[in-house]
Scaffold this motif. Sequence first.
Motif, PDB file in Angstrom:
ATOM      1  N   ARG A 128       0.983  -1.236  -0.012  1.00 41.97           N
ATOM      2  CA  ARG A 128      -0.076  -0.099   0.071  1.00 41.97           C
ATOM      3  C   ARG A 128       0.903   1.389  -0.072  1.00 41.97           C
ATOM      4  O   ARG A 128       1.782   1.286   0.833  1.00 41.97           O
ATOM      5  N   ILE A 129       0.776   2.016  -1.043  1.00 35.90           N
ATOM      6  CA  ILE A 129       1.655   3.217  -1.133  1.00 35.90           C
ATOM      7  C   ILE A 129       0.954   4.399  -0.280  1.00 35.90           C
ATOM      8  O   ILE A 129      -0.414   4.876  -0.481  1.00 35.90           O
ATOM      9  N   VAL A 130       1.639   4.573   0.844  1.00 39.18           N
ATOM     10  CA  VAL A 130       0.972   5.744   1.786  1.00 39.18           C
ATOM     11  C   VAL A 130       1.600   7.247   1.559  1.00 39.18           C
ATOM     12  O   VAL A 130       1.227   8.029   2.617  1.00 39.18           O
ATOM     13  N   GLY A 131       2.595   7.220   0.986  1.00 42.13           N
ATOM     14  CA  GLY A 131       3.135   8.556   0.566  1.00 42.13           C
ATOM     15  C   GLY A 131       4.550   8.659   0.178  1.00 42.13           C
ATOM     16  O   GLY A 131       4.949   7.797  -0.578  1.00 42.13           O
ATOM     17  N   LEU A 132       5.222   9.740   0.309  1.00 40.95           N
ATOM     18  CA  LEU A 132       6.452   9.800  -0.279  1.00 40.95           C
ATOM     19  C   LEU A 132       7.485  10.136   0.839  1.00 40.95           C
ATOM     20  O   LEU A 132       7.357  10.647   1.948  1.00 40.95           O
ATOM     21  N   MET A 133       8.929  10.180   0.306  1.00 41.18           N
ATOM     22  CA  MET A 133      10.036  10.249   1.250  1.00 41.18           C
ATOM     23  C   MET A 133      11.166  11.055   0.560  1.00 41.18           C
ATOM     24  O   MET A 133      11.007  10.900  -0.762  1.00 41.18           O
ATOM     25  N   CYS A 134      11.708  11.894   1.153  1.00 43.34           N
ATOM     26  CA  CYS A 134      12.781  12.548   0.376  1.00 43.34           C
ATOM     27  C   CYS A 134      13.982  13.007   1.460  1.00 43.34           C
ATOM     28  O   CYS A 134      13.774  12.864   2.460  1.00 43.34           O
ATOM     29  N   MET A 135      15.196  12.927   0.776  1.00 42.14           N
ATOM     30  CA  MET A 135      16.579  13.749   1.608  1.00 42.14           C
ATOM     31  C   MET A 135      16.611  14.909   0.790  1.00 42.14           C
ATOM     32  O   MET A 135      16.827  14.864  -0.250  1.00 42.14           O
ATOM     33  N   ALA A 136      16.846  16.097   1.448  1.00 41.51           N
ATOM     34  CA  ALA A 136      17.331  17.200   0.885  1.00 41.51           C
ATOM     35  C   ALA A 136      18.786  17.216   0.785  1.00 41.51           C
ATOM     36  O   ALA A 136      19.678  16.272   1.218  1.00 41.51           O
ATOM     37  N   SER A 137      19.220  18.027   0.142  1.00 39.83           N
ATOM     38  CA  SER A 137      20.574  18.326  -0.221  1.00 39.83           C
ATOM     39  C   SER A 137      21.449  18.381   1.010  1.00 39.83           C
ATOM     40  O   SER A 137      20.723  18.979   1.977  1.00 39.83           O
ATOM     41  N   PHE A 138      22.705  18.049   1.075  1.00 43.39           N
ATOM     42  CA  PHE A 138      23.535  18.031   2.274  1.00 43.39           C
ATOM     43  C   PHE A 138      24.153  19.278   2.235  1.00 43.39           C
ATOM     44  O   PHE A 138      25.301  19.656   1.466  1.00 43.39           O
ATOM     45  N   THR A 139      23.622  20.581   2.894  1.00 41.95           N
ATOM     46  CA  THR A 139      24.126  21.947   2.448  1.00 41.95           C
ATOM     47  C   THR A 139      23.821  22.790   3.740  1.00 41.95           C
ATOM     48  O   THR A 139      22.705  22.365   4.545  1.00 41.95           O
ATOM     49  N   ASP A 140      24.423  23.675   4.044  1.00 43.86           N
ATOM     50  CA  ASP A 140      24.020  24.783   5.055  1.00 43.86           C
ATOM     51  C   ASP A 140      23.233  25.727   4.431  1.00 43.86           C
ATOM     52  O   ASP A 140      22.497  26.630   5.042  1.00 43.86           O
ATOM     53  N   ASN A 141      22.822  25.728   3.109  1.00 44.13           N
ATOM     54  CA  ASN A 141      21.750  26.873   2.515  1.00 44.13           C
ATOM     55  C   ASN A 141      20.336  26.386   2.897  1.00 44.13           C
ATOM     56  O   ASN A 141      19.919  25.379   2.195  1.00 44.13           O
ATOM     57  N   GLU A 142      19.838  27.029   3.866  1.00 45.95           N
ATOM     58  CA  GLU A 142      18.651  26.729   4.391  1.00 45.95           C
ATOM     59  C   GLU A 142      17.489  26.979   3.246  1.00 45.95           C
ATOM     60  O   GLU A 142      16.558  26.131   3.021  1.00 45.95           O
ATOM     61  N   ILE A 156      17.384  23.896   0.892  1.00 40.29           N
ATOM     62  CA  ILE A 156      16.703  22.778   1.685  1.00 40.29           C
ATOM     63  C   ILE A 156      15.247  23.029   1.845  1.00 40.29           C
ATOM     64  O   ILE A 156      14.474  22.144   1.367  1.00 40.29           O
ATOM     65  N   ARG A 157      14.742  24.217   1.898  1.00 40.46           N
ATOM     66  CA  ARG A 157      13.593  24.477   2.050  1.00 40.46           C
ATOM     67  C   ARG A 157      12.871  24.451   0.801  1.00 40.46           C
ATOM     68  O   ARG A 157      11.858  23.875   0.428  1.00 40.46           O
ATOM     69  N   ASP A 158      13.325  24.809  -0.359  1.00 42.34           N
ATOM     70  CA  ASP A 158      12.873  24.765  -1.715  1.00 42.34           C
ATOM     71  C   ASP A 158      12.759  23.281  -2.103  1.00 42.34           C
ATOM     72  O   ASP A 158      11.760  23.109  -2.687  1.00 42.34           O
ATOM     73  N   GLU A 159      13.649  22.500  -1.633  1.00 41.69           N
ATOM     74  CA  GLU A 159      13.591  21.039  -1.991  1.00 41.69           C
ATOM     75  C   GLU A 159      12.133  20.516  -1.174  1.00 41.69           C
ATOM     76  O   GLU A 159      11.775  19.919  -1.883  1.00 41.69           O
ATOM     77  N   PHE A 160      12.111  20.761   0.094  1.00 44.79           N
ATOM     78  CA  PHE A 160      11.217  20.126   0.806  1.00 44.79           C
ATOM     79  C   PHE A 160       9.956  20.571   0.115  1.00 44.79           C
ATOM     80  O   PHE A 160       8.858  19.826   0.026  1.00 44.79           O
ATOM     81  N   HIS A 161       9.583  21.955  -0.356  1.00 45.46           N
ATOM     82  CA  HIS A 161       8.473  22.409  -0.806  1.00 45.46           C
ATOM     83  C   HIS A 161       8.208  21.776  -2.008  1.00 45.46           C
ATOM     84  O   HIS A 161       6.869  21.510  -2.430  1.00 45.46           O
ATOM     85  N   ALA A 162       8.955  21.799  -2.734  1.00 48.10           N
ATOM     86  CA  ALA A 162       8.761  20.866  -4.075  1.00 48.10           C
ATOM     87  C   ALA A 162       8.342  19.653  -3.866  1.00 48.10           C
ATOM     88  O   ALA A 162       7.264  18.983  -4.695  1.00 48.10           O
ATOM     89  N   VAL A 163       8.794  18.849  -2.870  1.00 50.35           N
ATOM     90  CA  VAL A 163       8.133  17.317  -2.768  1.00 50.35           C
ATOM     91  C   VAL A 163       6.911  17.443  -2.119  1.00 50.35           C
ATOM     92  O   VAL A 163       6.015  16.698  -2.551  1.00 50.35           O
ATOM     93  N   LYS A 164       6.698  18.437  -1.087  1.00 51.23           N
ATOM     94  CA  LYS A 164       5.289  18.751  -0.738  1.00 51.23           C
ATOM     95  C   LYS A 164       4.333  19.006  -1.923  1.00 51.23           C
ATOM     96  O   LYS A 164       3.344  18.219  -1.963  1.00 51.23           O
ATOM     97  N   HIS A 196      19.358  17.831  11.253  1.00 47.65           N
ATOM     98  CA  HIS A 196      19.844  19.299  10.849  1.00 47.65           C
ATOM     99  C   HIS A 196      18.877  19.805  10.109  1.00 47.65           C
ATOM    100  O   HIS A 196      18.968  21.051  10.132  1.00 47.65           O
ATOM    101  N   ASP A 197      17.661  19.252   9.739  1.00 50.91           N
ATOM    102  CA  ASP A 197      16.812  20.054   8.735  1.00 50.91           C
ATOM    103  C   ASP A 197      15.400  19.499   9.151  1.00 50.91           C
ATOM    104  O   ASP A 197      14.501  20.235   8.446  1.00 50.91           O
ATOM    105  N   TYR A 198      15.189  19.125  10.087  1.00 48.91           N
ATOM    106  CA  TYR A 198      13.760  18.612  10.519  1.00 48.91           C
ATOM    107  C   TYR A 198      12.708  19.739  10.665  1.00 48.91           C
ATOM    108  O   TYR A 198      11.504  19.835  10.319  1.00 48.91           O
ATOM    109  N   LYS A 199      13.282  20.889  11.392  1.00 46.77           N
ATOM    110  CA  LYS A 199      12.328  22.319  11.721  1.00 46.77           C
ATOM    111  C   LYS A 199      11.783  22.735  10.366  1.00 46.77           C
ATOM    112  O   LYS A 199      10.700  23.075  10.217  1.00 46.77           O
ATOM    113  N   ILE A 200      12.720  22.731   9.311  1.00 50.28           N
ATOM    114  CA  ILE A 200      12.274  23.071   8.221  1.00 50.28           C
ATOM    115  C   ILE A 200      11.356  22.382   7.356  1.00 50.28           C
ATOM    116  O   ILE A 200      10.450  22.615   6.917  1.00 50.28           O
ATOM    117  N   ALA A 201      11.511  21.191   7.419  1.00 53.79           N
ATOM    118  CA  ALA A 201      10.785  19.859   6.880  1.00 53.79           C
ATOM    119  C   ALA A 201       9.254  19.825   7.651  1.00 53.79           C
ATOM    120  O   ALA A 201       8.305  20.039   6.640  1.00 53.79           O
TER     121      ALA A 201
END
Length: 231
Positions: free
Chosen positions: A156-170, A173-181, A207-212
């Motif tokens: 049963r496909i219940v959703g999506l998963m992703c890992m953002a780039s490993f970078t200090d550029n917040e 990271i936000r843009d990548e999470f936003h795109a996946v959402k 390191h990036d859960y708050k943004i996620a």
Amino acid sequence: MYSHLVPMTIIQLNLKALQNELEGSDGVQIVAVSKYYTAEHIAQAYELGQRAFGESYVHEMCKKHDMLPQDIEWHFIGHLQTNKVKYIAPFVKLIHSVDSMHLLKEIDRQACKLERTIDCLMEVHIAKESTKFGFTPQELVQALEERKWQDMKGVRIVGLMCMASFTDNEQQIRDEFHAVKQLMDTVKHSIFNDSPHFCQLSMGMSHDYKIAIEEGSTLVRIGTKIFGPRF
Ligand SMILES: *Cc1c(COP(=O)(O)O)cnc(C)c1O
């Protein structure tokens, strides 16, 4: 219940702080990523009520599953080889890292043998690094539109998963999470229209859960911040 006559361990203090911090974030679940940590460390988190644990290696997850309480929910988060699916299929709660239709098919096959249904997330490759696994957004939409998954009774496909780039550029990271959402919402409304269970978005690490979470994550996979650095 945990007795405060016994001092909390560092792991328990870390976890408690995180639980308190996320208390106000409705619908966000902590997956405690315990790879490289021992059953004893996991038991400490378990004592504080943590039940969802994430592992990246099949052998390690199976060993810990055998040693620990049976009400633990085991989440597989690493790259999964098809020939190893059979070892985790009897007990895995959620596979976060489905990165090919070939893998999904094998999970289905093993689940059907056991007469169970395994919840899966499709891994989206959004980061700049080429080392990360997963479908590009375009590949994902294409694969799902073929609707082979509809005939797979064991998954049963219940959703999506992703890992953002490993970078200090917040912002990146936000843009990548936003795109996946956004991809999640698009896919939900087009392909999984009749599937209320398609609602899980696994993104965010120590390191990036708050943004996620700000960008709509429902499952944060947190290792270092709970257990400490891995050596
Ligand atoms: C190890 C790992 C995590 C946890 O990473 P931390 O930075 O320790 O929180 C999350 N997701 C995946 C896929 C991992 O491999």
